[in-house]
Motif scaffolding. Structure first.
Motif, short mmCIF file in Angstrom:
data_model
loop_
_atom_site.label_atom_id
_atom_site.label_comp_id
_atom_site.label_asym_id
_atom_site.label_seq_id
_atom_site.Cartn_x
_atom_site.Cartn_y
_atom_site.Cartn_z
N GLN A 124 -7.14 5.88 -5.19
CA GLN A 124 -7.51 4.80 -4.29
C GLN A 124 -8.62 3.96 -4.90
O GLN A 124 -8.65 2.74 -4.74
CB GLN A 124 -7.98 5.37 -2.94
CG GLN A 124 -8.26 4.31 -1.88
CD GLN A 124 -7.03 3.50 -1.53
OE1 GLN A 124 -6.04 4.05 -1.04
NE2 GLN A 124 -7.06 2.19 -1.78
N ALA A 125 -9.53 4.62 -5.62
CA ALA A 125 -10.63 3.88 -6.24
C ALA A 125 -10.11 2.86 -7.25
O ALA A 125 -10.62 1.74 -7.34
CB ALA A 125 -11.58 4.86 -6.94
N ARG B 286 0.84 -1.21 0.00
CA ARG B 286 0.00 0.00 0.00
C ARG B 286 0.87 1.25 0.00
O ARG B 286 1.93 1.27 0.64
CB ARG B 286 -0.92 0.01 1.23
CG ARG B 286 -1.99 -1.08 1.20
CD ARG B 286 -3.00 -0.84 2.31
NE ARG B 286 -2.40 -0.89 3.63
CZ ARG B 286 -2.27 -2.01 4.34
NH1 ARG B 286 -2.68 -3.15 3.86
NH2 ARG B 286 -1.71 -1.97 5.55
N ASP C 82 -8.61 -0.04 -5.31
CA ASP C 82 -9.67 -0.84 -4.70
C ASP C 82 -10.33 -1.74 -5.74
O ASP C 82 -10.70 -2.88 -5.46
CB ASP C 82 -10.73 0.07 -4.07
CG ASP C 82 -10.22 0.77 -2.82
OD1 ASP C 82 -9.20 0.32 -2.25
OD2 ASP C 82 -10.85 1.78 -2.42
N ARG C 83 -10.48 -1.19 -6.94
CA ARG C 83 -11.13 -1.94 -8.02
C ARG C 83 -10.22 -3.00 -8.60
O ARG C 83 -10.67 -4.08 -9.02
CB ARG C 83 -11.56 -0.95 -9.11
CG ARG C 83 -12.38 -1.56 -10.25
CD ARG C 83 -12.85 -0.51 -11.23
NE ARG C 83 -11.78 0.02 -12.06
CZ ARG C 83 -11.24 1.22 -11.94
NH1 ARG C 83 -11.66 2.04 -10.99
NH2 ARG C 83 -10.28 1.61 -12.74
N PRO D 38 -7.01 -4.56 -7.19
CA PRO D 38 -5.97 -4.73 -6.15
C PRO D 38 -4.71 -5.43 -6.65
O PRO D 38 -3.64 -5.29 -6.06
CB PRO D 38 -6.67 -5.56 -5.07
CG PRO D 38 -7.81 -6.24 -5.78
CD PRO D 38 -8.25 -5.28 -6.83
#
Length: 303
Positions: free
Chosen positions: A72-73, A6, A76-77, A79
């Protein structure tokens, strides 16, 4: 990045920040030449770049990716992109920042700053290359990308672009390669005469794709099939002995969209090969012709 993959740095939210401007400048050739870097935009291109980066790292080769910026989206979509980016500088950014960095209107939430290939033709030939595509003054990014994709799909060992060809690292050309730019060595800015000397010294047959060529590609493919099926030691037609064999290590020359190959480029080739036209079209687009020629060689070499 932390061990979990991350991003650790604060969110980038200022589209006018110096770092953002530096990345955006890579859309221009001067900045690419100065830094030796270029931009890959969107999940598919970045995925291929990161996969190539990991393979290069495993083999002790130079880094492919310098840094990645993503929303971030997007992470998240998708990974798996964060997982692929382990060991690479990964920064979170807003949509506004990504839009300011990218050449496209919508980079789909992720861009990567990549390092231009350091491959040389000498290295490629030393590895025993059997199929090479040479782009001679091909100036359209879409055509160059199509040829590169065809070369990748046909299992070619490298693509060479002469000094007067398009910059394959400009954003449109990178997009047109659909990730194939990261799959095989690409040599840019090559001097044509030096390329021909190196190819011939390495024992490759140089074939010029020429609509007016006196050698028919279909005939070469037929002869290749006959040789594949004929008993060992069987004699062929003496009239075919002087024709090139597609099974042998080969370099194909593909010319400029408007003028085709120059007289000097045609003269440097061992044979001029025409793709036969059975319909009413005057000629084939260079990308289409390259696909047909490269696959003919690939079929013969892998049959």
């Amino acid at each position: 990045m932390n061990p979990e993959g991350r991003p650790q740095a604060p969110l980038m939210s200022n589209p006018r920040a110096d770092r953002v401007r530096d990345v955006a400048k890579l859309a221009g050739r001067p900045s690419r030449l100065k830094t030796g870097r270029y931009l890959a935009e969107g999940p598919q291109a970045v995925r291929e770049a990161l996969s190539a980066h990991r393979a290069a790292a495993a083999g002790g080769e130079p880094d492919v990716v310098h840094e990645v910026y993503a929303t971030q989206a997007c992470l998240d979509r998708l990974p798996e992109l964060a997982d692929l980016a382990r060991g690479v500088s990964l920064r979170l950014a807003t949509n506004e920042v990504l839009a300011a960095m990218a050449d496209t209107v919508s980079p789909q939430g992720i861009v990567a700053v990549c390092n231009a290939s350091t491959a040389t033709l000498q290295d490629v030939l030393a590895s025993g290359a059997r199929l090479i595509a040479v782009l001679c003054e091909v100036r359209d990014p879409g055509n160059a990308g199509t040829v590169l994709r065809a070369a990748d799909s046909a299992g070619a060992d490298a693509v060479v672009l002469t000094a007067s060809s398009v910059d394959i690292y400009n954003p449109k050309a990178v997009r047109s390669t659909a990730g194939s730019l990261f799959h095989l060595p690409v040599i840019t800015g090559a001097e044509f005469g030096e390329v021909m000397d190196a190819l011939h010294a390495a024992g490759l047959t140089v074939l010029a794709a020429d609509g007016y060529g006196n050698v028919n590609l279909d005939r070469l493919q037929d002869l290749s099939a006959v040789r594949r099926l004929a008993p060992a030691g069987a004699d062929g037609n003496d009239g075919d002995a002087a024709l090139p064999q597609l099974e042998q290590p080969t370099a194909w020359l593909f010319g400029n969209e408007a003028q085709g190959l120059s007289d000097a480029e045609l003269a440097a080739a061992d044979h001029r090969v025409a793709v036969p036209l059975y319909g009413s079209a005057e000629s084939l687009n260079v990308g289409t012709a390259a696909t047909v020629c490269l696959y003919a060689s690939a079929r013969a070499q892998n049959g």
